[in-house]
Design a protein around this motif. Structure first.
Motif, PDB file in Angstrom:
ATOM      1  N   VAL A  14     -83.826  43.754  -3.387  1.00 15.58           N
ATOM      2  CA  VAL A  14     -84.598  43.526  -4.603  1.00 15.58           C
ATOM      3  C   VAL A  14     -83.848  44.225  -5.726  1.00 15.58           C
ATOM      4  O   VAL A  14     -83.573  45.421  -5.656  1.00 15.58           O
ATOM      5  CB  VAL A  14     -86.034  44.078  -4.485  1.00 15.58           C
ATOM      6  CG1 VAL A  14     -86.782  43.902  -5.799  1.00 15.58           C
ATOM      7  CG2 VAL A  14     -86.774  43.387  -3.348  1.00 15.58           C
ATOM      8  N   VAL A  15     -83.502  43.466  -6.764  1.00 13.69           N
ATOM      9  CA  VAL A  15     -82.735  43.993  -7.883  1.00 13.69           C
ATOM     10  C   VAL A  15     -83.635  44.025  -9.108  1.00 13.69           C
ATOM     11  O   VAL A  15     -84.088  42.985  -9.582  1.00 13.69           O
ATOM     12  CB  VAL A  15     -81.498  43.105  -8.167  1.00 13.69           C
ATOM     13  CG1 VAL A  15     -80.696  43.668  -9.331  1.00 13.69           C
ATOM     14  CG2 VAL A  15     -80.637  42.966  -6.918  1.00 13.69           C
ATOM     15  N   ILE A  16     -83.907  45.236  -9.587  1.00 15.26           N
ATOM     16  CA  ILE A  16     -84.696  45.412 -10.807  1.00 15.26           C
ATOM     17  C   ILE A  16     -83.798  46.143 -11.786  1.00 15.26           C
ATOM     18  O   ILE A  16     -83.604  47.347 -11.675  1.00 15.26           O
ATOM     19  CB  ILE A  16     -85.990  46.211 -10.556  1.00 15.26           C
ATOM     20  CG1 ILE A  16     -86.816  45.568  -9.453  1.00 15.26           C
ATOM     21  CG2 ILE A  16     -86.791  46.330 -11.853  1.00 15.26           C
ATOM     22  CD1 ILE A  16     -88.048  46.364  -9.046  1.00 15.26           C
ATOM     23  N   ASP A  17     -83.194  45.398 -12.687  1.00 12.87           N
ATOM     24  CA  ASP A  17     -82.303  46.010 -13.666  1.00 12.87           C
ATOM     25  C   ASP A  17     -83.123  46.833 -14.636  1.00 12.87           C
ATOM     26  O   ASP A  17     -84.197  46.417 -15.051  1.00 12.87           O
ATOM     27  CB  ASP A  17     -81.530  44.927 -14.419  1.00 12.87           C
ATOM     28  CG  ASP A  17     -80.045  45.196 -14.438  1.00 12.87           C
ATOM     29  OD1 ASP A  17     -79.662  46.382 -14.410  1.00 12.87           O
ATOM     30  OD2 ASP A  17     -79.266  44.231 -14.477  1.00 12.87           O
ATOM     31  N   PHE A  49     -84.163  38.904  -7.609  1.00 11.57           N
ATOM     32  CA  PHE A  49     -83.932  39.510  -8.908  1.00 11.57           C
ATOM     33  C   PHE A  49     -85.250  39.549  -9.666  1.00 11.57           C
ATOM     34  O   PHE A  49     -85.966  38.565  -9.737  1.00 11.57           O
ATOM     35  CB  PHE A  49     -82.891  38.715  -9.713  1.00 11.57           C
ATOM     36  CG  PHE A  49     -81.491  38.930  -9.236  1.00 11.57           C
ATOM     37  CD1 PHE A  49     -80.673  39.859  -9.847  1.00 11.57           C
ATOM     38  CD2 PHE A  49     -80.995  38.222  -8.150  1.00 11.57           C
ATOM     39  CE1 PHE A  49     -79.379  40.074  -9.394  1.00 11.57           C
ATOM     40  CE2 PHE A  49     -79.704  38.426  -7.692  1.00 11.57           C
ATOM     41  CZ  PHE A  49     -78.896  39.353  -8.321  1.00 11.57           C
ATOM     42  N   PHE A  50     -85.552  40.702 -10.225  1.00 12.87           N
ATOM     43  CA  PHE A  50     -86.821  40.952 -10.907  1.00 12.87           C
ATOM     44  C   PHE A  50     -86.494  41.305 -12.350  1.00 12.87           C
ATOM     45  O   PHE A  50     -85.775  42.270 -12.606  1.00 12.87           O
ATOM     46  CB  PHE A  50     -87.503  42.123 -10.191  1.00 12.87           C
ATOM     47  CG  PHE A  50     -88.933  42.369 -10.548  1.00 12.87           C
ATOM     48  CD1 PHE A  50     -89.944  41.717  -9.863  1.00 12.87           C
ATOM     49  CD2 PHE A  50     -89.275  43.272 -11.530  1.00 12.87           C
ATOM     50  CE1 PHE A  50     -91.278  41.965 -10.152  1.00 12.87           C
ATOM     51  CE2 PHE A  50     -90.591  43.525 -11.833  1.00 12.87           C
ATOM     52  CZ  PHE A  50     -91.597  42.862 -11.138  1.00 12.87           C
ATOM     53  N   ILE A  61     -80.617  37.500 -17.407  1.00 13.06           N
ATOM     54  CA  ILE A  61     -80.943  37.341 -15.992  1.00 13.06           C
ATOM     55  C   ILE A  61     -81.267  35.882 -15.688  1.00 13.06           C
ATOM     56  O   ILE A  61     -80.782  35.314 -14.715  1.00 13.06           O
ATOM     57  CB  ILE A  61     -82.097  38.275 -15.587  1.00 13.06           C
ATOM     58  CG1 ILE A  61     -81.620  39.731 -15.644  1.00 13.06           C
ATOM     59  CG2 ILE A  61     -82.609  37.943 -14.194  1.00 13.06           C
ATOM     60  CD1 ILE A  61     -82.696  40.752 -15.421  1.00 13.06           C
ATOM     61  N   ALA A  62     -82.059  35.252 -16.552  1.00 12.22           N
ATOM     62  CA  ALA A  62     -82.420  33.847 -16.329  1.00 12.22           C
ATOM     63  C   ALA A  62     -81.189  32.950 -16.344  1.00 12.22           C
ATOM     64  O   ALA A  62     -81.096  31.991 -15.572  1.00 12.22           O
ATOM     65  CB  ALA A  62     -83.428  33.393 -17.367  1.00 12.22           C
ATOM     66  N   THR A  71     -81.746  33.141  -2.930  1.00 16.15           N
ATOM     67  CA  THR A  71     -81.861  33.948  -4.134  1.00 16.15           C
ATOM     68  C   THR A  71     -83.040  33.484  -4.972  1.00 16.15           C
ATOM     69  O   THR A  71     -83.150  32.300  -5.272  1.00 16.15           O
ATOM     70  CB  THR A  71     -80.567  33.846  -4.974  1.00 16.15           C
ATOM     71  OG1 THR A  71     -79.442  34.156  -4.149  1.00 16.15           O
ATOM     72  CG2 THR A  71     -80.605  34.812  -6.146  1.00 16.15           C
ATOM     73  N   ALA A  72     -83.900  34.424  -5.333  1.00 16.55           N
ATOM     74  CA  ALA A  72     -85.080  34.114  -6.146  1.00 16.55           C
ATOM     75  C   ALA A  72     -85.069  34.954  -7.411  1.00 16.55           C
ATOM     76  O   ALA A  72     -84.435  36.008  -7.476  1.00 16.55           O
ATOM     77  CB  ALA A  72     -86.353  34.393  -5.351  1.00 16.55           C
ATOM     78  N   LEU A  73     -85.792  34.484  -8.408  1.00 18.90           N
ATOM     79  CA  LEU A  73     -85.959  35.195  -9.659  1.00 18.90           C
ATOM     80  C   LEU A  73     -87.448  35.377  -9.911  1.00 18.90           C
ATOM     81  O   LEU A  73     -88.193  34.400  -9.947  1.00 18.90           O
ATOM     82  CB  LEU A  73     -85.326  34.406 -10.812  1.00 18.90           C
ATOM     83  CG  LEU A  73     -85.550  34.958 -12.219  1.00 18.90           C
ATOM     84  CD1 LEU A  73     -84.940  36.343 -12.364  1.00 18.90           C
ATOM     85  CD2 LEU A  73     -84.957  34.006 -13.248  1.00 18.90           C
ATOM     86  N   LEU A  74     -87.881  36.623 -10.051  1.00 18.04           N
ATOM     87  CA  LEU A  74     -89.282  36.934 -10.361  1.00 18.04           C
ATOM     88  C   LEU A  74     -89.360  37.486 -11.775  1.00 18.04           C
ATOM     89  O   LEU A  74     -88.576  38.346 -12.162  1.00 18.04           O
ATOM     90  CB  LEU A  74     -89.834  37.980  -9.385  1.00 18.04           C
ATOM     91  CG  LEU A  74     -89.876  37.613  -7.907  1.00 18.04           C
ATOM     92  CD1 LEU A  74     -90.377  38.794  -7.093  1.00 18.04           C
ATOM     93  CD2 LEU A  74     -90.762  36.419  -7.688  1.00 18.04           C
TER      94      LEU A  74
END
Length: 127
Positions: A14-17, A49-50, A61-62, A71-74
């Protein structure tokens, strides 16, 4: 992690920049580089990716995350961004999430996990 130092490779990442420490200044190229490095380190791992709590670098990010079967984007959505402004309900200093902010973001992440981990392709949650 990127140099093969984490073994075995993780199944989930889980990637939270961060707002105040975005990778490479939060550019699209930096987001793409992080995804490529993580994919090299964990070829079969699920990447989630959050978008940061206050929406910082949402556009990078989008645009930068290549959403696919692994790979997902939340994204909590723009309506939530102001709750992380100075004096917002989810922060005490306008930068860092407070207890409520962490709880709301964690709940969103947990709610989004079943979809993020499903075998679908090309999904973006909350955007």
């Amino acid at each position: 992690l990127f140099s093969g130092l984490l073994s075995p490779a993780p199944d989930y990442l889980v990637v939270i920049d961060g707002r105040n420490a975005a990778d490479g200044g939060g550019t699209v190229a930096a987001v793409q580089a992080v995804q490529a490095s993580l994919r090299a380190a964990a070829p079969a791992g699920r990447l989630i990716f959050f978008v940061p709590f206050n929406g910082t670098i949402r556009a990078s990010i989008a645009s930068g995350v290549a959403v696919d079967a692994l790979t997902a984007l939340l994204d909590q959505g723009a309506a939530n961004d102001t709750t992380y402004d100075a004096n917002g309900r989810n922060t005490n200093d306008g930068i860092h999430a407070n207890y409520r902010g962490h709880a709301e973001s964690a709940a969103f992440l947990v709610d989004g996990m079943p979809v993020a981990l499903s075998p679908r392709t090309n999904y973006r949650i909350g955007v």
